[in-house]
Design a protein around this motif. Structure first.
Motif, PDB file in Angstrom:
ATOM      1  N   MET A   1       1.072  -1.439   0.441  1.00  0.00           N
ATOM      2  CA  MET A   1       0.171  -0.275  -0.134  1.00  0.00           C
ATOM      3  C   MET A   1       0.997   1.037  -0.066  1.00  0.00           C
ATOM      4  N   SER A   2       2.708   1.283  -0.238  1.00  0.00           N
ATOM      5  CA  SER A   2       3.248   2.032   0.134  1.00  0.00           C
ATOM      6  C   SER A   2       3.215   3.039  -1.084  1.00  0.00           C
ATOM      7  N   THR A   3       2.081   3.265  -2.599  1.00  0.00           N
ATOM      8  CA  THR A   3       2.081   4.025  -3.822  1.00  0.00           C
ATOM      9  C   THR A   3       0.204   4.707  -3.321  1.00  0.00           C
ATOM     10  N   GLY A   4      -0.649   3.929  -2.279  1.00  0.00           N
ATOM     11  CA  GLY A   4      -1.997   4.522  -2.309  1.00  0.00           C
ATOM     12  C   GLY A   4      -2.925   3.365  -2.679  1.00  0.00           C
ATOM     13  N   GLN A   5      -2.021   2.803  -3.245  1.00  0.00           N
ATOM     14  CA  GLN A   5      -3.261   1.986  -3.974  1.00  0.00           C
ATOM     15  C   GLN A   5      -2.998   0.492  -3.585  1.00  0.00           C
ATOM     16  N   LEU A   6      -3.797  -0.176  -3.659  1.00  0.00           N
ATOM     17  CA  LEU A   6      -2.899  -1.687  -2.588  1.00  0.00           C
ATOM     18  C   LEU A   6      -2.775  -2.574  -4.257  1.00  0.00           C
ATOM     19  N   LEU A   7      -1.673  -2.959  -4.406  1.00  0.00           N
ATOM     20  CA  LEU A   7      -0.837  -3.414  -5.274  1.00  0.00           C
ATOM     21  C   LEU A   7      -0.054  -4.746  -4.979  1.00  0.00           C
ATOM     22  N   THR A   8      -0.863  -6.005  -5.887  1.00  0.00           N
ATOM     23  CA  THR A   8      -0.635  -7.190  -5.717  1.00  0.00           C
ATOM     24  C   THR A   8       0.932  -7.727  -5.798  1.00  0.00           C
ATOM     25  N   ARG A   9       1.833  -8.332  -5.062  1.00  0.00           N
ATOM     26  CA  ARG A   9       3.199  -8.644  -5.882  1.00  0.00           C
ATOM     27  C   ARG A   9       3.759 -10.034  -5.731  1.00  0.00           C
ATOM     28  N   ALA A  10       4.020 -10.849  -6.568  1.00  0.00           N
ATOM     29  CA  ALA A  10       3.880 -11.886  -6.444  1.00  0.00           C
ATOM     30  C   ALA A  10       5.522 -12.420  -6.177  1.00  0.00           C
ATOM     31  N   TYR A  11       6.265 -13.058  -5.899  1.00  0.00           N
ATOM     32  CA  TYR A  11       7.753 -13.051  -5.475  1.00  0.00           C
ATOM     33  C   TYR A  11       7.826 -14.586  -5.174  1.00  0.00           C
ATOM     34  N   THR A  12       9.068 -15.018  -6.187  1.00  0.00           N
ATOM     35  CA  THR A  12       9.440 -16.657  -6.187  1.00  0.00           C
ATOM     36  C   THR A  12      10.119 -16.731  -5.649  1.00  0.00           C
ATOM     37  N   LEU A  13      10.673 -18.045  -4.478  1.00  0.00           N
ATOM     38  CA  LEU A  13      11.512 -18.089  -3.990  1.00  0.00           C
ATOM     39  C   LEU A  13      13.082 -18.939  -4.464  1.00  0.00           C
ATOM     40  N   THR A  14      14.109 -19.094  -4.215  1.00  0.00           N
ATOM     41  CA  THR A  14      15.164 -19.294  -4.471  1.00  0.00           C
ATOM     42  C   THR A  14      15.237 -20.601  -3.411  1.00  0.00           C
ATOM     43  N   PHE A  15      15.621 -22.306  -3.951  1.00  0.00           N
ATOM     44  CA  PHE A  15      15.408 -22.912  -3.097  1.00  0.00           C
ATOM     45  C   PHE A  15      16.965 -22.750  -1.621  1.00  0.00           C
ATOM     46  N   GLU A  16      18.068 -22.238  -2.321  1.00  0.00           N
ATOM     47  CA  GLU A  16      18.431 -21.554  -1.124  1.00  0.00           C
ATOM     48  C   GLU A  16      17.678 -19.992  -0.226  1.00  0.00           C
ATOM     49  N   ASN A  17      16.786 -18.914  -1.015  1.00  0.00           N
ATOM     50  CA  ASN A  17      16.206 -17.979  -0.073  1.00  0.00           C
ATOM     51  C   ASN A  17      15.062 -19.077   1.218  1.00  0.00           C
ATOM     52  N   TYR A  18      14.227 -19.765   0.171  1.00  0.00           N
ATOM     53  CA  TYR A  18      13.822 -20.637   1.338  1.00  0.00           C
ATOM     54  C   TYR A  18      13.855 -21.680   2.564  1.00  0.00           C
ATOM     55  N   TRP A  19      15.214 -21.988   1.988  1.00  0.00           N
ATOM     56  CA  TRP A  19      16.073 -22.951   3.072  1.00  0.00           C
ATOM     57  C   TRP A  19      17.086 -22.028   4.504  1.00  0.00           C
ATOM     58  N   GLU A  20      16.709 -20.814   3.578  1.00  0.00           N
ATOM     59  CA  GLU A  20      17.838 -19.751   4.904  1.00  0.00           C
ATOM     60  C   GLU A  20      16.993 -18.743   5.675  1.00  0.00           C
ATOM     61  N   GLU A  21      15.756 -18.426   4.968  1.00  0.00           N
ATOM     62  CA  GLU A  21      14.273 -17.299   5.613  1.00  0.00           C
ATOM     63  C   GLU A  21      13.536 -18.060   5.674  1.00  0.00           C
ATOM     64  N   MET A  22      13.045 -19.136   5.806  1.00  0.00           N
ATOM     65  CA  MET A  22      12.154 -19.691   6.017  1.00  0.00           C
ATOM     66  C   MET A  22      11.844 -20.666   7.563  1.00  0.00           C
ATOM     67  N   GLU A  23      10.900 -19.812   8.156  1.00  0.00           N
ATOM     68  CA  GLU A  23      11.093 -20.936   9.428  1.00  0.00           C
ATOM     69  C   GLU A  23      11.275 -22.376   9.527  1.00  0.00           C
ATOM     70  N   ARG A  24      11.436 -22.147  10.628  1.00  0.00           N
ATOM     71  CA  ARG A  24      11.753 -23.841  10.728  1.00  0.00           C
ATOM     72  C   ARG A  24      10.889 -24.743  10.890  1.00  0.00           C
ATOM     73  N   GLU A  25       9.883 -24.466  11.700  1.00  0.00           N
ATOM     74  CA  GLU A  25       8.811 -24.999  11.584  1.00  0.00           C
ATOM     75  C   GLU A  25       7.400 -25.154  10.199  1.00  0.00           C
ATOM     76  N   TYR A  26       7.909 -24.176   9.222  1.00  0.00           N
ATOM     77  CA  TYR A  26       7.453 -24.368   7.849  1.00  0.00           C
ATOM     78  C   TYR A  26       8.389 -25.150   7.364  1.00  0.00           C
ATOM     79  N   ARG A  27       9.536 -25.484   7.580  1.00  0.00           N
ATOM     80  CA  ARG A  27      10.757 -26.014   6.427  1.00  0.00           C
ATOM     81  C   ARG A  27      10.529 -27.902   7.098  1.00  0.00           C
ATOM     82  N   GLU A  28      10.340 -28.038   7.908  1.00  0.00           N
ATOM     83  CA  GLU A  28       9.666 -28.975   8.875  1.00  0.00           C
ATOM     84  C   GLU A  28       7.928 -29.884   8.615  1.00  0.00           C
TER      85      GLU A  28
END
Length: 115
Positions: free
Chosen positions: A56-83
């Motif tokens: 909402m930073s521009t004043g309008q609702l924008l939806t952004r799509a992101y795709t993680l690499t496996f390395e990002n997933y492993w480093e950034e995802m919380e342990r309970e989700y990876r488990e």
């Protein structure tokens, strides 16, 4: 909390494999080696590396799509989700009911010998 068929004790990423330690159970071995490339394919097939965020930073609702690499997933995802993802992967790809069936047959044979 749902009842699980087995509990994961610990898991670690080592080289190109994820080594998963599991509590002794009737369905699967206590140690499983999961190849990273297979787990990564599983994550992609089930859209686990894809997420959307609202901005909402521009004043309008924008939806952004992101795709993680496996390395990002492993480093950034919380342990309970990876488990949870590892648990699901193991259920789908590694689960073996023959171990449980063999244990049932063995118990029946033992009780027959006792009587």
């Amino acid at each position: 909390m749902k009842k699980r068929l087995f509990e994961i004790i610990d898991f670690v990423l080592k080289d190109d494999n994820i080594i998963v330690q599991i509590v002794d159970n009737n369905y699967i071995d206590n140690s499983i080696v999961v190849p990273v490339d297979q787990f990564n394919q599983y994550l992609k097939r089930h859209d686990k590396l894809y997420f959307e965020a609202n901005d909402m930073s521009t004043g309008q609702l924008l939806t952004r799509a992101y795709t993680l690499t496996f390395e990002n997933y492993w480093e950034e995802m919380e342990r309970e989700y990876r488990e949870e993802d590892l648990y699901d992967f193991i259920i789908v790809t590694c689960f073996d009911f023959t171990k449980a069936i063999d244990n049932i047959i063995l118990k029946q044979k033992l009780t027959q010998y006792i009587w």
